[in-house]
Design an enzyme around this catalytic site. Sequence first.
Site, short mmCIF file in Angstrom:
data_model
loop_
_atom_site.label_atom_id
_atom_site.label_comp_id
_atom_site.label_asym_id
_atom_site.label_seq_id
_atom_site.Cartn_x
_atom_site.Cartn_y
_atom_site.Cartn_z
N ASN A 32 -31.65 30.35 -12.56
CA ASN A 32 -32.62 31.44 -12.72
C ASN A 32 -33.93 31.24 -11.97
O ASN A 32 -34.65 32.18 -11.73
CB ASN A 32 -32.88 31.73 -14.21
CG ASN A 32 -33.58 30.57 -14.89
OD1 ASN A 32 -33.39 29.42 -14.53
ND2 ASN A 32 -34.38 30.88 -15.89
N GLU A 89 -35.18 20.54 -20.52
CA GLU A 89 -35.82 21.83 -20.80
C GLU A 89 -34.69 22.81 -21.07
O GLU A 89 -33.94 23.16 -20.17
CB GLU A 89 -36.66 22.29 -19.61
CG GLU A 89 -37.98 21.58 -19.48
CD GLU A 89 -38.85 21.72 -20.71
OE1 GLU A 89 -38.73 22.72 -21.43
OE2 GLU A 89 -39.64 20.79 -20.96
N CYS A 129 -36.12 31.26 -19.55
CA CYS A 129 -36.18 30.62 -20.87
C CYS A 129 -37.48 30.94 -21.57
O CYS A 129 -37.60 30.76 -22.77
CB CYS A 129 -35.95 29.12 -20.76
SG CYS A 129 -37.13 28.31 -19.72
N GLU A 143 -42.88 18.54 -18.50
CA GLU A 143 -42.81 18.71 -17.05
C GLU A 143 -44.15 19.22 -16.52
O GLU A 143 -44.97 19.72 -17.28
CB GLU A 143 -41.76 19.77 -16.70
CG GLU A 143 -40.37 19.44 -17.13
CD GLU A 143 -39.37 20.36 -16.46
OE1 GLU A 143 -39.32 21.55 -16.84
OE2 GLU A 143 -38.65 19.90 -15.57
C1 UN1 Z 1 -41.96 30.92 -16.12
O1 UN1 Z 1 -41.85 31.63 -17.09
O2 UN1 Z 1 -42.85 31.14 -15.25
O3 UN1 Z 1 -35.83 28.28 -16.93
C2 UN1 Z 1 -41.13 29.72 -15.85
C3 UN1 Z 1 -36.86 28.88 -17.22
C4 UN1 Z 1 -38.12 28.08 -17.37
C5 UN1 Z 1 -39.13 28.42 -16.38
C6 UN1 Z 1 -39.95 29.60 -16.74
N1 UN1 Z 1 -37.80 26.67 -17.30
O4 UN1 Z 1 -36.85 30.08 -17.36
#
Ligand code: UN1
Length: 483
Positions: free
Chosen positions: A150, A248, A282, A459
Amino acid sequence: MSRQITSVVGGAPVAGGDGHADVNPSDLADVVLEYGAVDAAAARAALESAAEALPAWSRTTPWQRSEVLDRAGSEVLARADELGDLLAREEGKTLPEARGEVVRAGQILKYFAGAVLQPHGHVLDSVRPGIEVTVTREPIGVVSVITPWNFPIAIPAWKIAPALAFGNTVVFKPAELVPGSAWELVDILNRAGLPAGALNLVLGRGSVVGPVLTTDPLVNGVTFTGSVGTGRGILDASAPLGRKVQLELGGKNPLVVVDDADIDIAVECLVQGGFGSTGQRCTASSIAVVTDGIHDRFVEAVRARLSRWTVGDARGAGVDMGPVVDPSQLAQDLRYLDVARGEGAEVVGGDVLDLGTAGHYMAPALVLGTTATHTINREEVFGPVVSFIRVANYDEALAAANASTMNLSAGVCTTDLATAAHFRRNSKAGMVMVNLPTAGVDFHVPFGGRGESSHGPREQGFAAIDFFTTSKTAYTAPGSPRT
Ligand code: UN1
């Protein structure tokens, strides 16, 4: 024939056997590129190559590492339009979103080019006379970087840049759906001056190469972003072997809207946070927790805003939302809508759209009349779906927001300073947003969640050093006293 790419091991291309097509989710007839997935032996060779490159790379000066990252960052930024187009084509987020992600990747590379030059250690007098104590940071060694589809370039950048900055070497396994952006990032970093083997690219199936990259004795650390299930599997396999693991995982992110909210701001927060990047983040605002006095007006305002929300080809002009990434994700999104209906919720929107071109198009969906115990509020959908929980007051809203077990990001829309301050202090989430979408984060500050959402050190930004280095405490006595 479409463009062919390969894995990269020790600076050299490695063709795999099992042929894969990188298909444009906006137009299934468009094959972006093709590659051969490599096997476990190639993953092992990549680790060997990273292990061979480690002694020399870890002894380069911070300035040498900084220069490589800075050069790579400049190239990423200079090619933002082209790389953004590739990203939108292979992943399906809109061109502005894709270009924005590429710019973020460039900025991350430059941030770590600077971060590596900062002071990272301590010098202290011992509590015992005459002894000096130094606390220094050393690389952890060979790091496996495993990333989701993503954010095809930003997430790899925010793992690879600090890994390299602090003297580690890397084996990078991107998601099978987005090899193009991954290949470009590796190519840019290698041409920016990395020695052969410092950064290796393994294009292979997770089920084939994953076990090698998480459990092989050459692996010192694993950093992974993806699903809770896969993350747990990695932890179970790697942690008993003493590997450092950073995960994550999912998020179930509430946006609380209270009676005194500015309704226009709240609508934008929900629509951008819930449906931006097709809800495939996420950090997506997947639950709206709304107090009684504003609930119906808010739902109407969101519906009105969505009536002007254009779903279409990710690279089309004026498109607000691209397609869902692939058939299995689309099936998952639709299945969650069915489950919600089965549990008594009302689903508005969420239809599969026929736009004349074969693509995985779906209208945004609002799921009304849910409670914190509904399946849709406990599991991550990862699509353009937002459920609504109606509550009597702020206290109930906070309780519903904190009912999530994947506490990555939580937002509140309010014009009351006391409510904002209370939410910031009492939310269980790792990141809190006031009058902002739950998604969309900066690169210079820590990123991560609580509960099932994250494991290990944070992170990004100044927190990244915690995972990518290990500290050494050295005690030095003067030897023979000077006479
Ligand atoms: C964001 O919302 O700018 O996989 C980053 C994901 C997260 C990153 C989101 N680790 O959606």
